[in-house]
Design a protein around this motif. Sequence first.
Motif, short mmCIF file in Angstrom:
data_model
loop_
_atom_site.label_atom_id
_atom_site.label_comp_id
_atom_site.label_asym_id
_atom_site.label_seq_id
_atom_site.Cartn_x
_atom_site.Cartn_y
_atom_site.Cartn_z
N THR A 69 0.82 -1.22 0.00
CA THR A 69 0.00 0.00 0.00
C THR A 69 0.85 1.27 0.00
N GLY A 70 2.08 1.16 -0.48
CA GLY A 70 2.89 2.35 -0.70
C GLY A 70 3.93 2.67 0.33
N THR A 71 4.06 1.85 1.39
CA THR A 71 5.10 2.07 2.40
C THR A 71 6.11 0.93 2.33
N PRO A 72 7.29 1.15 1.76
CA PRO A 72 8.29 0.08 1.65
C PRO A 72 8.57 -0.53 3.01
N ALA A 73 8.43 -1.83 3.12
CA ALA A 73 8.58 -2.50 4.41
C ALA A 73 8.97 -3.96 4.20
N PHE A 74 9.63 -4.53 5.21
CA PHE A 74 9.91 -5.96 5.20
C PHE A 74 10.05 -6.44 6.64
N PHE A 75 9.96 -7.74 6.82
CA PHE A 75 10.01 -8.34 8.16
C PHE A 75 11.39 -8.94 8.41
N VAL A 76 11.91 -8.73 9.61
CA VAL A 76 13.16 -9.33 10.05
C VAL A 76 12.90 -10.11 11.34
N HIS A 77 13.31 -11.37 11.34
CA HIS A 77 13.16 -12.17 12.57
C HIS A 77 14.18 -11.67 13.59
N PRO A 78 13.74 -11.28 14.78
CA PRO A 78 14.67 -10.69 15.76
C PRO A 78 15.80 -11.62 16.19
N ALA A 79 15.53 -12.93 16.23
CA ALA A 79 16.61 -13.86 16.60
C ALA A 79 17.67 -13.88 15.50
N GLU A 80 17.25 -13.86 14.25
CA GLU A 80 18.20 -13.82 13.14
C GLU A 80 18.93 -12.49 13.09
N ALA A 81 18.27 -11.42 13.53
CA ALA A 81 18.91 -10.11 13.54
C ALA A 81 20.13 -10.11 14.45
N HIS A 83 22.09 -12.48 14.78
CA HIS A 83 23.11 -13.35 14.19
C HIS A 83 23.39 -12.96 12.73
N GLY A 84 23.40 -11.65 12.47
CA GLY A 84 23.81 -11.19 11.16
C GLY A 84 22.79 -10.35 10.42
N ASP A 85 21.50 -10.63 10.63
CA ASP A 85 20.48 -9.90 9.85
C ASP A 85 20.30 -8.45 10.29
N MET A 86 20.95 -8.07 11.39
CA MET A 86 20.90 -6.67 11.79
C MET A 86 21.52 -5.80 10.71
N GLY A 87 22.38 -6.40 9.90
CA GLY A 87 22.99 -5.67 8.80
C GLY A 87 22.00 -5.26 7.73
N ALA A 105 12.81 -11.32 24.96
CA ALA A 105 14.27 -11.26 25.08
C ALA A 105 14.96 -10.96 23.76
N GLU A 106 14.50 -11.61 22.68
CA GLU A 106 15.16 -11.44 21.38
C GLU A 106 15.03 -10.01 20.86
N ILE A 107 13.95 -9.32 21.23
CA ILE A 107 13.76 -7.94 20.80
C ILE A 107 14.50 -6.99 21.73
N VAL A 108 14.43 -7.24 23.02
CA VAL A 108 15.12 -6.39 23.99
C VAL A 108 16.62 -6.38 23.71
N THR A 109 17.16 -7.51 23.27
CA THR A 109 18.58 -7.61 22.93
C THR A 109 18.97 -6.62 21.82
N LEU A 110 18.05 -6.34 20.93
CA LEU A 110 18.32 -5.45 19.80
C LEU A 110 18.26 -3.97 20.16
N LEU A 111 17.62 -3.64 21.28
CA LEU A 111 17.37 -2.24 21.60
C LEU A 111 18.64 -1.39 21.70
N PRO A 112 19.70 -1.87 22.37
CA PRO A 112 20.93 -1.03 22.41
C PRO A 112 21.51 -0.77 21.02
N LEU A 113 21.44 -1.77 20.14
CA LEU A 113 21.96 -1.59 18.79
C LEU A 113 21.13 -0.58 18.00
N ILE A 114 19.81 -0.67 18.15
CA ILE A 114 18.91 0.28 17.47
C ILE A 114 19.17 1.69 17.96
#
Length: 324
Positions: A69-81, A83-87, A105-114
């Motif tokens: 619907t016009g908003t470029p978006a994609f899904f990233v699995h937080p556990a995979e993020a 282990h490399g998908d954060m890139g 836990a898998e999302i909270v782990t990403l918060l400092p990086l974000i």
Amino acid sequence: MSKNLDFIQSAQRTIRLEREAVDTLLARIGTDFTRACELLLACKGRVVVVGMGKSGHVGNKIAATLASTGTPAFFVHPAEASHGDMGMITRDDVVLALSNSGSTAEIVTLLPLIKRLGIALVSMTGNPDSPLAKAAMVNLDASVEQEACPLNLAPTSSTTVSLVLGDALAIALLEARGFTAEDFAFSHPGGALGRRLLLLVENIMHAGDELPQVALGTSLSSALLEMTRKGLGMTIVLNDDGTLAGIFTDGDLRRTLDKGLDVRQVSIDQVMTVHGKTARPDMLAAEALKIMDDHKISALVVVDEGDRPVGVLHIHDLTRAGVI
């Protein structure tokens, strides 16, 4: 029979609880929702949706709806993020994170990086005091009083609310962007839906010798002969300079007869619909259908930039083309 009745009661209870959860959500749509829309609308990159478990499944659907619907978006699995998908996430992106507890836990782990990358974060949680909600620039309250699950454990009402909230975001952004039916068609080129939406009026209209047309001043009886020859249940009426003066249809004929007028004595000028609704050759067939639906008519005259008729589009043409 009693078992069937139990199934029905269970289904009705589930639907009732989920409906009540959505009704409660309606009252919470306010400034936080506006701020979230503004962040997503201002995103120079893409909306990256993350979520675990059932929230992940809902997140996948939200990402797909945003993208279509016009908003470029994609899904990233937080556990995979982790282990490399954060890139896959850049500083220009916005992260939309889903977690009912807000402490996955898998999302909270990403918060400092974000935070370190300075990436805008929008959260959708059921707990405004959770680590995820507090870390986000804006939190959307997706809380529910009770899951539809009788154990109050399986994500049911909460996933429904998250899904509805995601749809609300997508449609608000669609409207803000002025996203059109043609834009939608280009993001859905495959299959019957794409073919239907990409079809133009000029691809299916009647033109050339198939076009029923008479001049102003023509007798109604002569106009009826032209309608019979061309078989479209209508005729175009032309001004002397070839521009559209009006249209006369089977419906106009019925109204003429109801008035007791003599078709042998009446001029087409007296009974035609002046000008009438029109379409353009380069218009999407789906848009032409909407004009017909809105005005409860079955045919449109197709005109060029000078308002000169170049074709006729009938409701039957849209049916044959699969637009309806």
